[in-house]
Write a protein that holds these residues in place. Structure first.
Motif, PDB file in Angstrom:
ATOM      1  N   ARG A  88       8.132   0.096 -11.320  1.00 55.01           N
ATOM      2  CA  ARG A  88       7.069   0.540 -10.424  1.00 55.01           C
ATOM      3  C   ARG A  88       5.758   0.728 -11.178  1.00 55.01           C
ATOM      4  O   ARG A  88       4.687   0.354 -10.700  1.00 55.01           O
ATOM      5  N   GLY A 114       2.981  -1.715 -10.089  1.00 53.92           N
ATOM      6  CA  GLY A 114       2.138  -1.029  -9.115  1.00 53.92           C
ATOM      7  C   GLY A 114       0.670  -1.206  -9.472  1.00 53.92           C
ATOM      8  O   GLY A 114       0.278  -2.098 -10.220  1.00 53.92           O
ATOM      9  N   GLU A 141      12.292  -2.599  -2.235  1.00 50.01           N
ATOM     10  CA  GLU A 141      10.985  -1.950  -2.274  1.00 50.01           C
ATOM     11  C   GLU A 141       9.944  -2.994  -2.651  1.00 50.01           C
ATOM     12  O   GLU A 141      10.006  -3.599  -3.714  1.00 50.01           O
ATOM     13  N   LEU A 171       6.180  -3.882  -3.680  1.00 46.08           N
ATOM     14  CA  LEU A 171       5.093  -3.171  -4.340  1.00 46.08           C
ATOM     15  C   LEU A 171       3.739  -3.766  -3.977  1.00 46.08           C
ATOM     16  O   LEU A 171       3.644  -4.870  -3.484  1.00 46.08           O
TER      17      LEU A 171
END
Length: 279
Positions: A110, A114, A277, A279
């Motif tokens: 992440r 990110g 997930e 990003l």
């Protein structure tokens, strides 16, 4: 001292079992994700024991991402370079990256993927770059190094918003940013990013350089003469001479497919199934 060949054989067998078990663990994680994608309508092959990647097509993206084919990769070593390399391979082929990571690597992934994407950070609009394990080779055949008690860090000398892939636009080339290497609150080197992707920077770019001599020792030079001789890199580091790591400049790794690159999805196998997930 005599060596028990039977003990050696058992040790080698155990090591082989450990390696095979780790590989099976990795491939089973991938197989679980592929099975979940098939349940979502994707067409993708069964994962073989020696494969850690696959392509999935014609399904419903688990997080509502692009309709392009998916490049599903098992990533055990979550580093900026490993993630950038897999993303680049996927988008070069016109596929959306799906990276299968472990729960303990999720936070690192992440952070790397990110905001800001594939960057260590931004300060006053200037990008700060991750370092990679690759060392900078110079045009004279030696390698760059600096003398410092801290790890050098790379950043831009000025903001180059147009060179980033954060906007997701397709691009085949960019203006080359100027990079600055800092350590101990002082500038160690300044160079054009483009010199890192061709034959390498000139030796004069860095204050020191090193190479391994015919005596198998590491020889360190400044601009005029040899200044040190060491048994290895660890000994060189102990005297504050540090090899210079190659910076990860995002547009040098992800040259095309910005839209797909910014649609990267992380997949984690949990006790309840697969969690995705984007990003």
């Amino acid at each position: 001292m005599a060596v028990d060949s039977a003990c050696v054989g058992r040790a080698l067998l155990l090591a082989e079992v450990v390696v095979l078990s780790m590989h099976h663990y990795d491939s089973s994680r991938l197989a679980t994700v592929l099975a979940d994608l098939r349940d979502r309508g994707y067409r993708c092959p069964e994962s073989a024991n020696d494969e850690l990647s696959a392509v999935a097509t014609d399904g419903d993206h688990p997080t509502g991402g692009p309709d392009d084919p998916l490049s599903v990769d098992r990533v055990r070593d979550v580093t900026p370079l490993s993630l950038a390399s897999r993303i680049a391979t996927a988008v070069d082929a016109g596929r959306t990256p799906v990276l299968v990571v472990d729960t303990w690597g999720l936070e690192d992934a992440r952070e790397i993927l990110g905001e800001p994407f594939l960057l260590r950070g931004r300060v006053d609009g200037r990008r700060q770059f991750y370092s990679t394990p690759e060392r900078i080779a110079l045009t004279d055949g030696r390698y760059a190094c600096v003398r410092t008690d801290t790890e050098p860090q790379w950043r831009e000398t000025s903001s180059t918003v147009t060179t980033s892939i954060d906007d997701g636009r397709e691009r085949t080339h960019t203006d080359e940013p100027r990079l600055l290497l800092e350590a101990d609150s002082s500038v160690q080197a300044v160079l054009e990013a483009g010199t890192l992707t061709c034959s390498g920077p000139d030796p004069e770019t860095f204050p020191y350089r090193y190479s391994r001599g015919t005596d198998r020792r590491i020889h360190v030079f400044d601009q005029d003469r040899e200044v040190g001789r060491y048994a290895g890199i660890a000994a060189m580091r102990a005297n504050a001479y540090r090899p210079v790591a190659m910076p990860l400049v995002p547009e040098h790794h992800v040259r095309t497919g910005g839209r797909l690159a910014r649609s990267v999805t992380l997949a984690v196998v949990t006790t309840d199934g697969v969690a995705y997930e984007r990003l």
